[in-house]
Design a protein around this motif. Structure first.
Motif, PDB file in Angstrom:
ATOM      1  N   THR A  47      24.026  29.121  96.143  1.00  0.00           N
ATOM      2  CA  THR A  47      22.994  28.404  94.505  1.00  0.00           C
ATOM      3  C   THR A  47      21.911  29.190  94.746  1.00  0.00           C
ATOM      4  OG1 THR A  47      24.678  27.596  93.491  1.00  0.00           O
ATOM      5  CG2 THR A  47      22.704  27.778  92.413  1.00  0.00           C
ATOM      6  N   VAL A  48      21.115  29.914  93.981  1.00  0.00           N
ATOM      7  CA  VAL A  48      19.953  30.426  93.994  1.00  0.00           C
ATOM      8  C   VAL A  48      19.062  28.652  93.769  1.00  0.00           C
ATOM      9  CG1 VAL A  48      18.030  31.437  93.915  1.00  0.00           C
ATOM     10  CG2 VAL A  48      19.445  32.559  94.079  1.00  0.00           C
ATOM     11  N   PRO A  49      18.240  28.493  94.840  1.00  0.00           N
ATOM     12  CA  PRO A  49      17.474  26.785  94.597  1.00  0.00           C
ATOM     13  C   PRO A  49      17.051  26.860  93.588  1.00  0.00           C
ATOM     14  CG  PRO A  49      17.078  27.848  96.564  1.00  0.00           C
ATOM     15  CD  PRO A  49      17.877  28.451  96.243  1.00  0.00           C
ATOM     16  N   LEU A  50      16.602  26.195  92.440  1.00  0.00           N
ATOM     17  CA  LEU A  50      15.670  25.530  91.417  1.00  0.00           C
ATOM     18  C   LEU A  50      14.551  25.304  92.019  1.00  0.00           C
ATOM     19  CD1 LEU A  50      17.993  23.469  89.009  1.00  0.00           C
ATOM     20  CD2 LEU A  50      17.269  26.432  88.778  1.00  0.00           C
ATOM     21  N   GLN A  51      14.135  24.648  93.475  1.00  0.00           N
ATOM     22  CA  GLN A  51      13.139  24.247  93.618  1.00  0.00           C
ATOM     23  C   GLN A  51      13.060  24.600  95.158  1.00  0.00           C
ATOM     24  OE1 GLN A  51      11.944  19.983  93.309  1.00  0.00           O
ATOM     25  NE2 GLN A  51      10.851  20.923  91.706  1.00  0.00           N
ATOM     26  N   ILE A  52      11.695  25.852  96.149  1.00  0.00           N
ATOM     27  CA  ILE A  52      12.099  25.646  96.706  1.00  0.00           C
ATOM     28  C   ILE A  52      10.710  25.245  97.986  1.00  0.00           C
ATOM     29  CG2 ILE A  52      13.198  28.023  96.698  1.00  0.00           C
ATOM     30  CD1 ILE A  52      10.309  29.614  96.596  1.00  0.00           C
ATOM     31  N   PRO A  53      10.631  25.620  99.160  1.00  0.00           N
ATOM     32  CA  PRO A  53       9.253  24.956  99.846  1.00  0.00           C
ATOM     33  C   PRO A  53       8.026  25.832  99.432  1.00  0.00           C
ATOM     34  CG  PRO A  53      11.229  25.214 100.990  1.00  0.00           C
ATOM     35  CD  PRO A  53      11.615  25.783 100.094  1.00  0.00           C
ATOM     36  N   ALA A  73      17.586  32.032  90.150  1.00  0.00           N
ATOM     37  CA  ALA A  73      17.878  30.450  89.838  1.00  0.00           C
ATOM     38  C   ALA A  73      18.334  29.851  89.889  1.00  0.00           C
ATOM     39  CB  ALA A  73      16.111  30.100  90.362  1.00  0.00           C
ATOM     40  N   GLY A  74      19.082  28.968  90.130  1.00  0.00           N
ATOM     41  CA  GLY A  74      20.161  28.140  90.015  1.00  0.00           C
ATOM     42  C   GLY A  74      21.287  29.112  89.428  1.00  0.00           C
ATOM     43  N   GLN A  75      21.441  29.840  90.070  1.00  0.00           N
ATOM     44  CA  GLN A  75      22.563  31.574  89.917  1.00  0.00           C
ATOM     45  C   GLN A  75      23.427  31.353  91.342  1.00  0.00           C
ATOM     46  OE1 GLN A  75      23.522  32.703  87.510  1.00  0.00           O
ATOM     47  NE2 GLN A  75      21.917  31.698  86.043  1.00  0.00           N
ATOM     48  N   GLU A  76      24.325  31.405  91.371  1.00  0.00           N
ATOM     49  CA  GLU A  76      25.382  32.173  92.772  1.00  0.00           C
ATOM     50  C   GLU A  76      24.887  33.523  93.338  1.00  0.00           C
ATOM     51  OE1 GLU A  76      27.490  29.670  94.132  1.00  0.00           O
ATOM     52  OE2 GLU A  76      27.096  28.100  92.233  1.00  0.00           O
ATOM     53  N   TRP A  77      24.590  33.083  94.336  1.00  0.00           N
ATOM     54  CA  TRP A  77      24.867  34.298  95.589  1.00  0.00           C
ATOM     55  C   TRP A  77      25.531  34.321  96.559  1.00  0.00           C
ATOM     56  CZ3 TRP A  77      24.039  33.884 100.917  1.00  0.00           C
ATOM     57  CH2 TRP A  77      23.214  32.894 101.235  1.00  0.00           C
ATOM     58  N   CYS A  78      25.794  35.730  96.527  1.00  0.00           N
ATOM     59  CA  CYS A  78      26.775  35.981  97.536  1.00  0.00           C
ATOM     60  C   CYS A  78      26.529  36.756  99.042  1.00  0.00           C
ATOM     61  CB  CYS A  78      27.800  36.594  96.792  1.00  0.00           C
ATOM     62  SG  CYS A  78      28.603  35.842  95.731  1.00  0.00           S
ATOM     63  N   PHE A  79      26.848  37.710 100.245  1.00  0.00           N
ATOM     64  CA  PHE A  79      26.465  38.243 100.924  1.00  0.00           C
ATOM     65  C   PHE A  79      27.481  39.243 101.920  1.00  0.00           C
ATOM     66  CE2 PHE A  79      27.622  34.713 103.355  1.00  0.00           C
ATOM     67  CZ  PHE A  79      28.477  35.011 104.406  1.00  0.00           C
ATOM     68  N   ALA A  80      27.316  40.588 102.354  1.00  0.00           N
ATOM     69  CA  ALA A  80      28.432  40.794 102.744  1.00  0.00           C
ATOM     70  C   ALA A  80      28.766  41.016 104.150  1.00  0.00           C
ATOM     71  CB  ALA A  80      28.272  42.345 102.489  1.00  0.00           C
ATOM     72  N   TYR A  81      29.289  40.867 104.800  1.00  0.00           N
ATOM     73  CA  TYR A  81      29.812  40.331 106.029  1.00  0.00           C
ATOM     74  C   TYR A  81      31.440  41.023 105.563  1.00  0.00           C
ATOM     75  CZ  TYR A  81      30.120  38.855 111.574  1.00  0.00           C
ATOM     76  OH  TYR A  81      30.702  38.846 112.035  1.00  0.00           O
ATOM     77  N   GLY A  82      31.944  42.037 107.576  1.00  0.00           N
ATOM     78  CA  GLY A  82      32.560  42.153 107.857  1.00  0.00           C
ATOM     79  C   GLY A  82      32.899  42.899 109.251  1.00  0.00           C
ATOM     80  N   GLU A  83      33.580  43.621 109.038  1.00  0.00           N
ATOM     81  CA  GLU A  83      33.764  44.666 110.224  1.00  0.00           C
ATOM     82  C   GLU A  83      32.655  45.490 111.506  1.00  0.00           C
ATOM     83  OE1 GLU A  83      37.378  46.613 109.612  1.00  0.00           O
ATOM     84  OE2 GLU A  83      38.111  44.884 109.646  1.00  0.00           O
ATOM     85  N   ALA A  84      31.904  46.309 110.668  1.00  0.00           N
ATOM     86  CA  ALA A  84      30.457  46.590 110.903  1.00  0.00           C
ATOM     87  C   ALA A  84      29.340  45.796 111.734  1.00  0.00           C
ATOM     88  CB  ALA A  84      29.901  47.776 109.601  1.00  0.00           C
ATOM     89  N   GLU A  85      28.946  44.686 110.461  1.00  0.00           N
ATOM     90  CA  GLU A  85      28.494  44.221 111.515  1.00  0.00           C
ATOM     91  C   GLU A  85      28.828  43.520 112.057  1.00  0.00           C
ATOM     92  OE1 GLU A  85      27.701  44.528 107.181  1.00  0.00           O
ATOM     93  OE2 GLU A  85      29.538  43.538 107.449  1.00  0.00           O
ATOM     94  N   TRP A  86      30.459  42.362 112.499  1.00  0.00           N
ATOM     95  CA  TRP A  86      31.094  42.107 113.247  1.00  0.00           C
ATOM     96  C   TRP A  86      30.957  42.988 114.532  1.00  0.00           C
ATOM     97  CZ3 TRP A  86      35.533  43.603 116.715  1.00  0.00           C
ATOM     98  CH2 TRP A  86      35.904  42.990 117.594  1.00  0.00           C
ATOM     99  N   LEU A  87      31.093  44.608 114.833  1.00  0.00           N
ATOM    100  CA  LEU A  87      30.570  45.545 115.539  1.00  0.00           C
ATOM    101  C   LEU A  87      29.623  45.573 116.554  1.00  0.00           C
ATOM    102  CD1 LEU A  87      33.561  48.226 114.830  1.00  0.00           C
ATOM    103  CD2 LEU A  87      33.766  47.022 116.870  1.00  0.00           C
ATOM    104  N   ARG A  88      28.326  44.909 115.292  1.00  0.00           N
ATOM    105  CA  ARG A  88      26.937  45.185 115.461  1.00  0.00           C
ATOM    106  C   ARG A  88      27.037  43.759 116.713  1.00  0.00           C
ATOM    107  NH1 ARG A  88      26.377  47.612 110.679  1.00  0.00           N
ATOM    108  NH2 ARG A  88      25.174  45.753 110.125  1.00  0.00           N
ATOM    109  N   GLY A  89      27.589  42.911 116.762  1.00  0.00           N
ATOM    110  CA  GLY A  89      26.866  40.980 117.335  1.00  0.00           C
ATOM    111  C   GLY A  89      26.830  40.983 116.638  1.00  0.00           C
ATOM    112  N   VAL A  90      26.991  40.691 114.951  1.00  0.00           N
ATOM    113  CA  VAL A  90      25.764  39.309 114.160  1.00  0.00           C
ATOM    114  C   VAL A  90      27.315  38.584 114.183  1.00  0.00           C
ATOM    115  CG1 VAL A  90      25.036  39.351 111.373  1.00  0.00           C
ATOM    116  CG2 VAL A  90      24.608  41.519 112.955  1.00  0.00           C
ATOM    117  N   THR A  91      26.950  37.606 113.768  1.00  0.00           N
ATOM    118  CA  THR A  91      28.379  36.582 113.729  1.00  0.00           C
ATOM    119  C   THR A  91      28.013  36.155 112.553  1.00  0.00           C
ATOM    120  OG1 THR A  91      27.085  34.527 113.481  1.00  0.00           O
ATOM    121  CG2 THR A  91      28.054  35.439 116.361  1.00  0.00           C
ATOM    122  N   PHE A  92      28.930  35.517 111.460  1.00  0.00           N
ATOM    123  CA  PHE A  92      29.247  35.208 110.241  1.00  0.00           C
ATOM    124  C   PHE A  92      27.995  34.013 109.582  1.00  0.00           C
ATOM    125  CE2 PHE A  92      30.504  32.483 106.965  1.00  0.00           C
ATOM    126  CZ  PHE A  92      31.365  32.911 106.158  1.00  0.00           C
TER     127      PHE A  92
END
Length: 119
Positions: A47-53, A73-92
């Motif tokens: 969730t996007v935080p209501l307060q931040i540093p 703020a207060g809403q859910e957030w999502c991110f994309a992670y898949g095979e292209a990222e894995w092939l580039r060496g980016v971990t989940f």
């Protein structure tokens, strides 16, 4: 099919089978072996935080929390992670943590934002 199995399953075995994979340029793999077949998955990040540093805090210790001015703020957030990222060496965890830091307003140098609409 054996080439695809080697690419998706056992990159380490590529040398043993005589298959040379240009790991520093995963787009070459995509175009040569799996055109249009790399999958991307949408993951819930939190969730996007209501307060931040406070990003302007210059004192010692932890920055005080301030109201997040982000309209999401207060809403859910999502991110994309898949095979292209894995092939580039980016971990989940790399994709999750980099995106989380960016959303919190405390990115590290070089962080990439993998945020996408939750759909």
């Amino acid at each position: 099919m054996a080439v695809l199995a080697s690419v998706s399953c056992c990159i380490e075995n590529a040398t043993a089978t005589g298959l040379v994979l240009p790991m520093q340029t995963p787009d070459n793999i995509k175009q040569s072996f799996m055109p249009g077949h790399l999958r991307t998955y949408i993951w819930e990040g939190g969730t996007v935080p209501l307060q931040i540093p406070d990003p302007d805090y210059q004192g010692e210790g932890e920055a005080p929390m301030i109201n997040n001015q982000d309209p999401d703020a207060g809403q859910e957030w999502c991110f994309a992670y898949g095979e292209a990222e894995w092939l580039r060496g980016v971990t989940f965890d790399d994709a999750l943590n980099q995106t989380r830091r960016i959303i919190l307003g405390i990115p590290d140098e070089g962080d990439v934002n993998y945020e996408v609409d939750c759909q």
